[in-house]
Design a protein around this motif. Structure first.
Motif, PDB file in Angstrom:
ATOM      1  N   GLY A   9      -3.300  -3.029  -2.620  1.00 29.10           N
ATOM      2  CA  GLY A   9      -2.239  -3.998  -2.340  1.00 29.10           C
ATOM      3  C   GLY A   9      -1.803  -4.628  -3.645  1.00 29.10           C
ATOM      4  O   GLY A   9      -2.652  -5.095  -4.413  1.00 29.10           O
ATOM      5  N   VAL A  10      -0.516  -4.602  -3.920  1.00 28.22           N
ATOM      6  CA  VAL A  10      -0.030  -5.100  -5.206  1.00 28.22           C
ATOM      7  C   VAL A  10       1.206  -5.973  -5.022  1.00 28.22           C
ATOM      8  O   VAL A  10       1.994  -5.762  -4.102  1.00 28.22           O
ATOM      9  CB  VAL A  10       0.312  -3.929  -6.164  1.00 28.22           C
ATOM     10  N   ALA A  11       1.351  -6.921  -5.904  1.00 30.30           N
ATOM     11  CA  ALA A  11       2.555  -7.756  -5.938  1.00 30.30           C
ATOM     12  C   ALA A  11       2.770  -8.182  -7.381  1.00 30.30           C
ATOM     13  O   ALA A  11       1.848  -8.691  -8.022  1.00 30.30           O
ATOM     14  CB  ALA A  11       2.376  -8.985  -5.042  1.00 30.30           C
ATOM     15  N   GLY A  12       3.967  -7.920  -7.879  1.00 30.00           N
ATOM     16  CA  GLY A  12       4.238  -8.258  -9.277  1.00 30.00           C
ATOM     17  C   GLY A  12       5.718  -8.174  -9.571  1.00 30.00           C
ATOM     18  O   GLY A  12       6.555  -8.182  -8.653  1.00 30.00           O
ATOM     19  N   GLY A  13       6.048  -8.059 -10.843  1.00 22.38           N
ATOM     20  CA  GLY A  13       7.445  -8.020 -11.262  1.00 22.38           C
ATOM     21  C   GLY A  13       8.208  -6.831 -10.706  1.00 22.38           C
ATOM     22  O   GLY A  13       9.434  -6.862 -10.618  1.00 22.38           O
ATOM     23  N   PHE A  14       7.507  -5.776 -10.333  1.00 25.81           N
ATOM     24  CA  PHE A  14       8.140  -4.560  -9.809  1.00 25.81           C
ATOM     25  C   PHE A  14       8.470  -4.669  -8.323  1.00 25.81           C
ATOM     26  O   PHE A  14       9.164  -3.826  -7.754  1.00 25.81           O
ATOM     27  CB  PHE A  14       7.198  -3.368 -10.006  1.00 25.81           C
ATOM     28  N   GLY A  15       7.900  -5.683  -7.665  1.00 29.18           N
ATOM     29  CA  GLY A  15       8.096  -5.810  -6.228  1.00 29.18           C
ATOM     30  C   GLY A  15       6.778  -6.051  -5.528  1.00 29.18           C
ATOM     31  O   GLY A  15       5.829  -6.573  -6.128  1.00 29.18           O
ATOM     32  N   ALA A  78      -1.738  -9.822  -1.829  1.00 33.34           N
ATOM     33  CA  ALA A  78      -2.216  -8.514  -2.301  1.00 33.34           C
ATOM     34  C   ALA A  78      -3.463  -8.072  -1.532  1.00 33.34           C
ATOM     35  O   ALA A  78      -3.622  -6.882  -1.233  1.00 33.34           O
ATOM     36  CB  ALA A  78      -2.496  -8.575  -3.805  1.00 33.34           C
ATOM     37  N   SER A  79      -4.336  -9.014  -1.194  1.00 28.90           N
ATOM     38  CA  SER A  79      -5.550  -8.626  -0.465  1.00 28.90           C
ATOM     39  C   SER A  79      -5.203  -8.196   0.966  1.00 28.90           C
ATOM     40  O   SER A  79      -5.774  -7.223   1.487  1.00 28.90           O
ATOM     41  CB  SER A  79      -6.588  -9.750  -0.485  1.00 28.90           C
ATOM     42  N   ILE A  80      -4.241  -8.869   1.582  1.00 30.90           N
ATOM     43  CA  ILE A  80      -3.811  -8.464   2.933  1.00 30.90           C
ATOM     44  C   ILE A  80      -3.166  -7.075   2.883  1.00 30.90           C
ATOM     45  O   ILE A  80      -3.440  -6.208   3.725  1.00 30.90           O
ATOM     46  CB  ILE A  80      -2.834  -9.509   3.515  1.00 30.90           C
ATOM     47  N   LEU A  81      -2.337  -6.853   1.872  1.00 32.82           N
ATOM     48  CA  LEU A  81      -1.694  -5.542   1.745  1.00 32.82           C
ATOM     49  C   LEU A  81      -2.729  -4.436   1.536  1.00 32.82           C
ATOM     50  O   LEU A  81      -2.571  -3.319   2.048  1.00 32.82           O
ATOM     51  CB  LEU A  81      -0.683  -5.558   0.590  1.00 32.82           C
ATOM     52  N   ALA A  82      -3.794  -4.748   0.794  1.00 33.52           N
ATOM     53  CA  ALA A  82      -4.851  -3.744   0.565  1.00 33.52           C
ATOM     54  C   ALA A  82      -5.552  -3.397   1.876  1.00 33.52           C
ATOM     55  O   ALA A  82      -5.833  -2.221   2.156  1.00 33.52           O
ATOM     56  CB  ALA A  82      -5.851  -4.260  -0.468  1.00 33.52           C
ATOM     57  N   GLY A 184     -10.008  -7.680  -6.526  1.00 32.18           N
ATOM     58  CA  GLY A 184      -8.728  -7.630  -7.222  1.00 32.18           C
ATOM     59  C   GLY A 184      -8.595  -8.656  -8.321  1.00 32.18           C
ATOM     60  O   GLY A 184      -9.528  -9.416  -8.607  1.00 32.18           O
ATOM     61  N   GLY A 185      -7.424  -8.643  -8.934  1.00 25.70           N
ATOM     62  CA  GLY A 185      -7.153  -9.579 -10.017  1.00 25.70           C
ATOM     63  C   GLY A 185      -5.860 -10.322  -9.762  1.00 25.70           C
ATOM     64  O   GLY A 185      -4.945  -9.796  -9.111  1.00 25.70           O
ATOM     65  N   VAL A 186      -5.788 -11.539 -10.247  1.00 29.85           N
ATOM     66  CA  VAL A 186      -4.579 -12.351 -10.092  1.00 29.85           C
ATOM     67  C   VAL A 186      -4.406 -13.265 -11.304  1.00 29.85           C
ATOM     68  O   VAL A 186      -5.383 -13.819 -11.812  1.00 29.85           O
ATOM     69  CB  VAL A 186      -4.619 -13.187  -8.776  1.00 29.85           C
ATOM     70  N   ASP A 187      -3.192 -13.369 -11.780  1.00 30.04           N
ATOM     71  CA  ASP A 187      -2.861 -14.343 -12.832  1.00 30.04           C
ATOM     72  C   ASP A 187      -1.418 -14.761 -12.652  1.00 30.04           C
ATOM     73  O   ASP A 187      -0.601 -13.998 -12.133  1.00 30.04           O
ATOM     74  CB  ASP A 187      -3.062 -13.745 -14.231  1.00 30.04           C
ATOM     75  N   GLU A 188      -1.138 -15.996 -13.073  1.00 30.71           N
ATOM     76  CA  GLU A 188       0.230 -16.484 -12.888  1.00 30.71           C
ATOM     77  C   GLU A 188       0.825 -16.954 -14.213  1.00 30.71           C
ATOM     78  O   GLU A 188       0.120 -17.302 -15.153  1.00 30.71           O
ATOM     79  CB  GLU A 188       0.266 -17.615 -11.868  1.00 30.71           C
ATOM     80  N   ALA A 226      -3.216  -7.578  -7.975  1.00 31.87           N
ATOM     81  CA  ALA A 226      -3.494  -6.211  -7.519  1.00 31.87           C
ATOM     82  C   ALA A 226      -4.875  -6.209  -6.885  1.00 31.87           C
ATOM     83  O   ALA A 226      -5.857  -6.602  -7.540  1.00 31.87           O
ATOM     84  CB  ALA A 226      -3.429  -5.241  -8.686  1.00 31.87           C
ATOM     85  N   PHE A 227      -4.939  -5.823  -5.627  1.00 30.06           N
ATOM     86  CA  PHE A 227      -6.202  -5.857  -4.888  1.00 30.06           C
ATOM     87  C   PHE A 227      -6.521  -4.501  -4.259  1.00 30.06           C
ATOM     88  O   PHE A 227      -5.641  -3.653  -4.080  1.00 30.06           O
ATOM     89  CB  PHE A 227      -6.154  -6.952  -3.804  1.00 30.06           C
ATOM     90  N   PHE A 228      -7.797  -4.338  -3.912  1.00 30.49           N
ATOM     91  CA  PHE A 228      -8.303  -3.075  -3.390  1.00 30.49           C
ATOM     92  C   PHE A 228      -9.312  -3.357  -2.278  1.00 30.49           C
ATOM     93  O   PHE A 228     -10.027  -4.358  -2.327  1.00 30.49           O
ATOM     94  CB  PHE A 228      -9.011  -2.283  -4.502  1.00 30.49           C
ATOM     95  N   LEU A 229      -9.370  -2.460  -1.333  1.00 30.68           N
ATOM     96  CA  LEU A 229     -10.510  -2.482  -0.425  1.00 30.68           C
ATOM     97  C   LEU A 229     -11.467  -1.399  -0.896  1.00 30.68           C
ATOM     98  O   LEU A 229     -11.119  -0.208  -0.920  1.00 30.68           O
ATOM     99  CB  LEU A 229     -10.102  -2.231   1.027  1.00 30.68           C
TER     100      LEU A 229
END
Lengths: 364, 401
Positions: A9-15, A78-82, A184-188, A226-229
């Motif tokens: 599960g990912v979320a960033g500048g690309f969408g 991102a974790s929900i999407l993963a 996963g990892g997260v930064d703002e 960006a997160f992973f199961l």
């Protein structure tokens, strides 16, 4: 080590979501849309890849998100999407661990808390901002919203946060303490960070990142998650292959041990202080790709690289390095999409001071 | 669940308001301890002054070298690491070429929240970058790794108040998995205005010396300090004939998944963490061999209620104490400092009185010891609860010595 990657599960500048990341990997099809100019400190505009979390409303009701800040929202989304990608969103997560990496934590909320003190006095410090400013707030929100009662840990090691935190995730899975790990990892991005970049790296911001021009500073700040199961190897073939090894070290003591013939995804992100290490330690005989122009310069960049590696394993192909990443690096850069041919993939990240992390992903 | 192979603890270092090394701390604990005072390094415009347990002597470590201009948290971490490695008879030369990891818990040590810098940023728009540079140089795990040339995994755990306990548990897993020969594991944190104002805003801070488990408890006092344990593989300590001070037998970690800052009233996460740790240490079926428990015991209404209920249910009759009345709540360092105290008490065969506890609370089914108490048994537990609903438990056994 053999840890199965079941969902990303990912979320960033690309969408948002694996599909949008995948589309961004094809030059000409999708150009990252979220390269925005946000901050304006001292009359200077600063480019950054920003993350939109509006999709979170599809999964979590407004009321539950009332006290969740942008930093945690990115991580929760991102974790929900993963989990959704793994087909596990509706399952019982009671015996799941949550492991989060973050270079800087919830910086916007941290400074908002200081605003509450400066503007209104010590006695009016905001308890809500304070409690959301702690580094493990995102991990806590994930556990609460997904009802994950297993171990919950957050690691902050600047650019090495992702490989370092991955050690904990792998350990819990290998010792069979948990059924799965939401990792996963997260930064703002925040304006203070933007100001700091101006001071450290100058005001002449390039329009494009050129991470393969190692001698040039071209980093553009990013934010996202960006997160992973991850699960133990249960004998079935996982959707995205296996994490086979995590190396952490420092070049002053030993160089990364790179598997012969593996594809390398380089975490170079336009910082010339770390660029010199990629130039020195990437074997020219290994094919290498670079995707940081899709998500920006961000401490948890290796999590995005791991997501792209997982997509490559799933589809059995190597995506071309991001267009415009730079030239004349002297490396064997993947210019056109090609078959992976069962090779392993190593996600290699160097910090400016010479620390390295190498995450190895295999298909079988 | 399988039991864990034991991991040796061969060295301990500790500093906090109770003392500048482990011996000073233990002498202080067994002689009544110290009292908290108004903070001396910063001021506040709160109408009430909330006392803190502060270290008044700044560690001289770092000298004029490259590590002289680092945050106090990192200096505390280095000071404790130096004592721990000395205690384990290890140094940079011996560690060279070995697989050495560093795993450190902290909260303030990894937060970019320098108030002076931010005030200047708001007012002038162009503050100097010294504070940010200092922050970037002060990652506690990295600072220790650089000081001792550690080439293995380097991890700063930021799990709020359970960080120190989690760091020790995670560091031990690196030994068990064969990733490291030696791990320096612990926690460090300094007092600062941000956490001072933050905890007061949550209304869980006592304006008097804290009173964990007492009927009149009104909250915690903040503190600061660091503690480090040297963890070693069996092959490594045997090869150099080093006698372990203790064995780390079990670690359990679990999340309430209930609330950001309040523990689950039923103590579900703590119960699960204790169950995991005791199963790993193979002592889940009998509490007879557990000498004592060093609990989190902050002095807040909710924390102490949950701990008391869970201990009464799962570890009935085992003596327990809180050492927060001697140190204050040292946040990311707390779990490590309390692990150090736990081992030292296990060695001594006695625990000090639970400072601040005088009048039992009829609401609490279990209460801590009120005076110095001799303890029997070869195992001891140290546990931490944290923001985010984290619960972490470690179990130590007596060393081979």
């Amino acid at each position: 080590m053999r840890i199965a990657v079941q969902g990303i599960g990912v979320a960033g500048g690309f969408g948002c979501g694996a599909d949008q990341l995948r589309r961004a990997l094809f030059p000409g099809e999708i150009t990252p849309q979220n390269i925005l100019f946000e901050a304006e400190s001292n009359n200077h505009k600063f480019p950054a890849y920003l993350c939109d979390t509006s999709r979170l409303a599809e999964f979590v009701n407004k009321r539950a998100l009332q006290r969740v800040d942008h930093f945690s929202r990115m991580a929760v989304l991102a974790s929900i999407l993963a989990l959704e990608d793994a087909g596990m969103l509706q399952e019982d997560h009671q015996n799941f661990a949550v492991v989060v990496a973050s270079g800087y934590g919830a910086t916007r909320t941290t400074f908002s808390f200081l605003d509450s003190v400066i503007d209104d006095g010590d006695a009016c410090a905001s308890p809500m901002l304070f409690s959301n400013s702690v580094h493990n707030a995102a991990a806590a929100h994930i556990s609460i919203l997904l009802k994950a009662n297993g171990p919950n840990v957050t690691v902050s090691q600047f650019e090495m946060s992702v490989p370092s935190a991955l050690l904990a995730a792998c350990q819990w899975l290998q010792e069979k303490d948990v059924d799965g790990v939401i990792f996963g990892g997260v930064d703002e991005y925040c304006n203070v960070l933007g100001y700091s970049w101006q001071r450290f790296f100058g005001r002449d911001h390039k329009a494009d990142m050129k991470p393969l021009e190692f001698e040039n500073q071209s980093a553009i700040a990013g934010e996202g998650a960006a997160f992973f199961l991850l699960t133990p190897d249960n004998g079935d073939k996982p959707k995205y292959g296996f994490i086979a090894d995590v190396q952490i070290g420092h070049v002053e003591i030993s160089a990364p041990k790179i598997t012969e013939n593996s594809l390398l995804i380089l975490g170079a992100d336009g910082h010339k202080l770390s660029g010199i290490h990629y130039a020195r330690y990437t074997p020219p005989e290994n094919q290498a790709a670079i995707y940081s122009p899709l998500y920006g310069s961000i401490p948890i960049g290796p999590a995005f690289d791991l997501a792209i590696a997982a997509l490559s394993i799933r589809e059995g192909r190597i995506f071309a390095a991001s267009r415009g990443a730079g030239e004349n690096s002297g490396l064997n850069i993947v210019a056109k999409e090609q078959a992976l041919n069962a090779r392993s993939i190593g996600c290699l990240k160097f910090s400016c001071s010479g620390e390295f992390g190498l995450i190895k992903l295999v298909g079988e | 669940m399988k039991t864990n192979p034991a991991v040796a603890v061969t060295g301990i270092g500790c500093l906090c308001a109770a003392g500048l090394n482990l011996k000073e701390c233990m002498d202080s604990l067994f002689s009544g301890g110290c009292t908290p005072h108004p903070p001396s390094r910063f001021s506040s415009d709160h109408p009430t002054v909330y006392p803190v347990f502060e270290i008044y002597k700044t560690p001289s470590i770092g000298g004029t070298g490259p590590q002289s201009d680092i945050m106090l948290t990192a200096k505390f971490a280095l000071t404790a690491a130096e004592e721990a490695l000395g205690n384990a008879k290890l140094n940079r030369k011996i560690l060279a070429g070995k697989r050495v990891g560093v795993c450190i818990g902290t909260t303030t040590g990894s937060t970019m929240n320098n108030e002076d810098f931010y005030l200047d940023y708001r007012s002038s728009g162009r503050p100097p970058m010294d504070a940010i540079t200092r922050f970037l140089k002060s990652n506690p795990a990295r600072v220790i790794a650089e000081q001792y040339g550690a080439a293995g995994p380097c991890q700063t755990v930021v799990n709020a108040c359970s960080s120190g306990t989690d760091a020790i548990g995670l560091g031990a897993s690196w030994i068990r998995s064969g990733l490291c020969d030696v791990v320096i594991a612990g926690g460090a944190d300094e007092l600062c205005r941000v956490s001072y104002n933050g905890f007061i805003s949550l209304m869980i801070t006592d304006a008097s010396p804290c009173r964990p488990f007492d009927v009149g408890r009104k909250g915690l006092n903040l503190g600061e300090g660091a503690a480090m344990l040297v963890l070693e593989s069996k092959a490594f300590w045997r090869k150099r004939n080093q006698v372990p001070r203790a064995m780390l037998l079990g670690y359990g970690s679990a999340c309430d998944a209930y609330h950001l800052i309040a523990p689950a009233p039923d103590g579900r996460g703590l119960k699960q963490a204790i169950a995991t740790a005791t199963a790993r240490a193979a002592c889940q079926k009998s509490v007879d061999n557990i000498a004592f428990i060093n609990v989190h015991g902050t002095g807040t209404r909710d924390n102490d209620r949950v701990e008391s209920q869970v201990l009464n249910e799962l570890l009935t009759g085992v003596p327990f104490l809180s050492t927060k009345g001697y140190t204050g709540h040292t946040l990311g360092a707390a779990g490590a400092i309390e692990a150090a105290f736990t081992i030292a008490c296990l060695e001594a065969g006695k625990i000090p009185a639970s400072a601040g506890f005088e009048t039992p609370d009829p609401e609490l089914p279990a209460t801590p010891v009120q005076q110095e108490t001799s303890v029997n048994g070869t195992l001891a537990i140290s546990q931490s609860l944290a923001f985010g609903g984290n619960n972490a438990v470690v179990i130590f056994g007596k060393g081979d010595g």
